[in-house]
Design a protein around this motif. Structure first.
Motif, PDB file in Angstrom:
ATOM      1  N   ARG A 256       1.033  -1.110   0.033  1.00 36.84           N
ATOM      2  CA  ARG A 256       0.004   0.114  -0.077  1.00 36.84           C
ATOM      3  C   ARG A 256       1.064   1.328  -0.090  1.00 36.84           C
ATOM      4  O   ARG A 256       2.174   1.038   0.567  1.00 36.84           O
ATOM      5  CB  ARG A 256      -0.918   0.035   1.312  1.00 36.84           C
ATOM      6  CG  ARG A 256      -1.896  -1.169   1.280  1.00 36.84           C
ATOM      7  CD  ARG A 256      -3.126  -0.705   2.140  1.00 36.84           C
ATOM      8  NE  ARG A 256      -3.905   0.129   1.366  1.00 36.84           N
ATOM      9  CZ  ARG A 256      -5.030   0.511   2.139  1.00 36.84           C
ATOM     10  NH1 ARG A 256      -5.600   0.200   3.245  1.00 36.84           N
ATOM     11  NH2 ARG A 256      -5.902   1.399   1.475  1.00 36.84           N
ATOM     12  N   PRO A 257       0.564   2.296  -0.473  1.00 33.06           N
ATOM     13  CA  PRO A 257       1.291   3.568  -0.384  1.00 33.06           C
ATOM     14  C   PRO A 257       1.529   3.774   0.793  1.00 33.06           C
ATOM     15  O   PRO A 257       0.691   3.746   1.810  1.00 33.06           O
ATOM     16  CB  PRO A 257       0.301   4.345  -1.111  1.00 33.06           C
ATOM     17  CG  PRO A 257      -0.501   3.820  -2.170  1.00 33.06           C
ATOM     18  CD  PRO A 257      -0.664   2.570  -1.436  1.00 33.06           C
ATOM     19  N   GLY A 258       2.585   4.388   1.167  1.00 33.82           N
ATOM     20  CA  GLY A 258       3.089   4.655   2.639  1.00 33.82           C
ATOM     21  C   GLY A 258       3.437   3.901   3.369  1.00 33.82           C
ATOM     22  O   GLY A 258       3.876   3.977   4.630  1.00 33.82           O
ATOM     23  N   HIS A 259       3.764   2.493   2.903  1.00 35.82           N
ATOM     24  CA  HIS A 259       4.421   1.247   3.713  1.00 35.82           C
ATOM     25  C   HIS A 259       5.651   0.780   2.810  1.00 35.82           C
ATOM     26  O   HIS A 259       5.462   0.091   1.854  1.00 35.82           O
ATOM     27  CB  HIS A 259       3.448   0.324   3.704  1.00 35.82           C
ATOM     28  CG  HIS A 259       1.884   0.571   4.456  1.00 35.82           C
ATOM     29  ND1 HIS A 259       1.986   0.491   5.727  1.00 35.82           N
ATOM     30  CD2 HIS A 259       0.784   1.276   4.159  1.00 35.82           C
ATOM     31  CE1 HIS A 259       0.830   0.686   6.334  1.00 35.82           C
ATOM     32  NE2 HIS A 259       0.162   1.471   5.260  1.00 35.82           N
ATOM     33  N   PRO A 260       6.673   1.147   3.404  1.00 33.91           N
ATOM     34  CA  PRO A 260       7.249   2.084   4.637  1.00 33.91           C
ATOM     35  C   PRO A 260       6.849   3.516   4.233  1.00 33.91           C
ATOM     36  O   PRO A 260       6.461   3.941   3.159  1.00 33.91           O
ATOM     37  CB  PRO A 260       8.787   1.675   4.937  1.00 33.91           C
ATOM     38  CG  PRO A 260       9.213   1.168   3.433  1.00 33.91           C
ATOM     39  CD  PRO A 260       8.027   0.546   2.721  1.00 33.91           C
ATOM     40  N   ALA A 261       7.042   4.188   5.337  1.00 33.79           N
ATOM     41  CA  ALA A 261       6.948   5.617   5.186  1.00 33.79           C
ATOM     42  C   ALA A 261       7.619   6.150   3.946  1.00 33.79           C
ATOM     43  O   ALA A 261       9.031   5.806   3.820  1.00 33.79           O
ATOM     44  CB  ALA A 261       7.407   6.191   6.464  1.00 33.79           C
ATOM     45  N   GLY A 262       7.133   7.067   3.282  1.00 33.36           N
ATOM     46  CA  GLY A 262       7.645   7.769   2.029  1.00 33.36           C
ATOM     47  C   GLY A 262       7.662   7.077   0.709  1.00 33.36           C
ATOM     48  O   GLY A 262       7.776   7.574  -0.146  1.00 33.36           O
ATOM     49  N   ILE A 263       6.977   6.129   0.743  1.00 34.72           N
ATOM     50  CA  ILE A 263       6.698   5.122  -0.437  1.00 34.72           C
ATOM     51  C   ILE A 263       5.566   5.548  -0.967  1.00 34.72           C
ATOM     52  O   ILE A 263       4.430   5.910  -0.434  1.00 34.72           O
ATOM     53  CB  ILE A 263       6.587   3.749  -0.267  1.00 34.72           C
ATOM     54  CG1 ILE A 263       8.147   3.121   0.336  1.00 34.72           C
ATOM     55  CG2 ILE A 263       6.085   3.031  -1.397  1.00 34.72           C
ATOM     56  CD1 ILE A 263       9.196   3.187  -0.667  1.00 34.72           C
TER      57      ILE A 263
END
Length: 479
Positions: A256-263
């Motif tokens: 999912r977008p944001g997993h990990p942070a910044g992705i």
């Protein structure tokens, strides 16, 4: 004549003088790494080069692929056998694929999967049969055979863009996909089965929403439940049939977008494709996961290394990333060099704590030596053969030791052993002087080694990847 007899006599004396006896010497551990490449048949991406080739021409092309895989020290190919509710093997359930003959339902004159397994195993290479579970047609204009689902089960087909899709909400769809997978597992000596990322079709996303919506009236949560059910059933059914057959899945590379942070990602595979692949990894519904990490190491927004570290922290089963070797010098990713791929291979060996491995997309780029990648891999990354890692969550038993013998004939040492009942292949090592070398992984019961090694070691390997202790013989000289 006298000179020839003298040479023969000296050779015989040498063979006796350099005989081998059982040794307690311990060689280093044989390398372990999953090294694979996808071989795609849809659109004739990798094989065959075009539909309608003769059986002998198709076989010659496949042998060139397998010979290059062996030269690279790859140990597996992921061979596409069901591109779109069709078959690249002899099936009583679905028609022959038109990617083979040019006409769906027309036999190519041989069984490609059986031939692939035979020839791959002869080269020490595993075959993982790759299925597309829900795609009925990649293009609605492809003519279909009478027994294709487009004709027999129209009510289970959903149109989407240019695709025709078997609706995962239909029990027929899930049962059909499972039946063809189990049919192959039962009838063929495959080493693994593999499904890719086409759970639901990739949409165009506008303002965070798919456009158009998949025409089934279901919510994303309902769709995920259908796919989850299929994945869980597939894993348990394969294990009940042949527990050693590995189950692999290659989802979109970002859960999912944001997993990990910044992705970042334009596609939310969890919402748009109904692919909760993190759950499958955490639940142990696969033996390996190969998320398609087709981006570069930097920038951060789709970083290969950041994503690989995240994936490998999500569960205990191996994560063997898909690497986009095909993007070297491509219009899709201008400026990508072979060095990027070599670096990604090396990072796949250092990130996380589980068994290492990776998969190249796709074999064609390795055959082309795109940007010098194959040469670079042979020179630096794949210097010796490697065993596919074991599956200790399934079996920790070890096979019996092989009993080996060696005979020197000229400048070749003939190493032989009796097949071990609970082994499927063998790992061969040899010491020349002080240095041990990993020589080969073979399904055969013998191998010919160059020269006269000072010591030889052979280990049995079972279908789960477990190895015996090595049976070691070393050179003994008569006084």
């Amino acid at each position: 004549m006298i000179r020839a007899l003298l040479i023969l006599a000296l050779t015989a004396v040498s063979a006796l003088a350099q005989g081998y006896t059982r040794s307690n010497e311990q060689p280093p551990l044989f390398p372990r790494e999953f090294r694979a490449a996808w071989v795609a048949c849809v659109y004739n991406i990798d094989w065959p080069s075009r539909p309608g080739l003769s059986a002998s021409a198709q076989q010659a092309e496949l042998l060139r692929i397998l010979n290059e895989a062996q030269a690279l020290n790859l140990n597996a190919i992921i061979f596409q056998v069901r591109p779109n509710a069709d078959a690249l093997y002899k099936s009583s359930i679905e028609p022959w694929s038109h990617w083979l003959s040019g006409t769906m339902g027309r036999s190519p004159g041989y069984d490609p999967l059986a031939y692939c397994i035979q020839q791959a195993h002869a080269r020490g290479i595993e075959v993982h049969a790759w299925f597309n579970p829900f795609r009925a047609l990649p293009n609605k204009d492809i003519p279909t055979a009478r027994n294709h689902v487009m004709r027999t089960n129209k009510g289970d087909i959903r149109p989407y863009k240019q695709y025709r899709w078997l609706d995962p909400a239909s029990s027929f769809t899930r049962n059909r996909a499972l039946s063809v997978i189990l049919d192959v597992v039962k009838r063929y000596d495959i080493d693994g089965i593999h499904i890719d990322d086409y759970f639901y079709p990739y949409p165009t996303v506008v303002n965070g929403r798919p456009n158009p919506e998949f025409p089934d009236g279901k919510t994303p949560a309902q769709r995920r439940a259908y796919v989850d059910s299929f994945v869980q059933s597939m894993y348990s059914s394969v294990k009940q049939t042949k527990p050693w057959v590995r189950v692999g899945i290659s989802p979109f590379g970002i859960w999912r977008p944001g997993h990990p942070a910044g992705i970042e990602a334009g596609i939310d595979a969890y919402e748009h494709l109904a692919g909760d692949s993190r759950k499958w990894l955490q639940k142990g519904w696969c033996d390996y996961l190969s998320p398609q990490l087709y981006w570069r190491i930097s920038p951060r927004k789709q970083s290969y290394t950041a994503l690989l570290a995240w994936w490998r922290s999500q569960g205990s089963r191996p994560v063997w990333p898909g690497i986009a070797t095909a993007r070297i010098n491509s219009s899709e990713d201008p400026g990508r060099k072979a060095a990027e791929i070599v670096n990604q291979v090396n990072y796949s060996r250092t990130i996380g704590k589980n068994w290492v491995g990776h998969v190249h997309w796709s074999m064609k780029s390795l055959m082309q030596n795109r940007g010098g990648i194959s040469k670079d891999l042979k020179k630096s990354a794949y210097l010796a053969p490697a065993l596919v890692p074991p599956m200790p969550w399934l079996s920790k038993s070890t096979p019996s030791l092989p009993s080996i013998s060696a005979t020197l004939q000229g400048n070749t040492t003939l190493v032989r052993w009796q097949p071990v009942r609970d082994a499927s292949k063998y790992a061969v090592q040899a010491r020349y002087g002080k240095d041990w070398h990993s020589i080969s992984v073979t399904y055969a019961s013998g191998i010919n080694l160059k020269g006269s090694p000072d010591a030889i070691a052979v280990s049995s390997v079972d279908r789960f990847g477990n190895t015996s202790q090595p049976f070691v013989i070393s050179k003994s000289r008569r006084r």
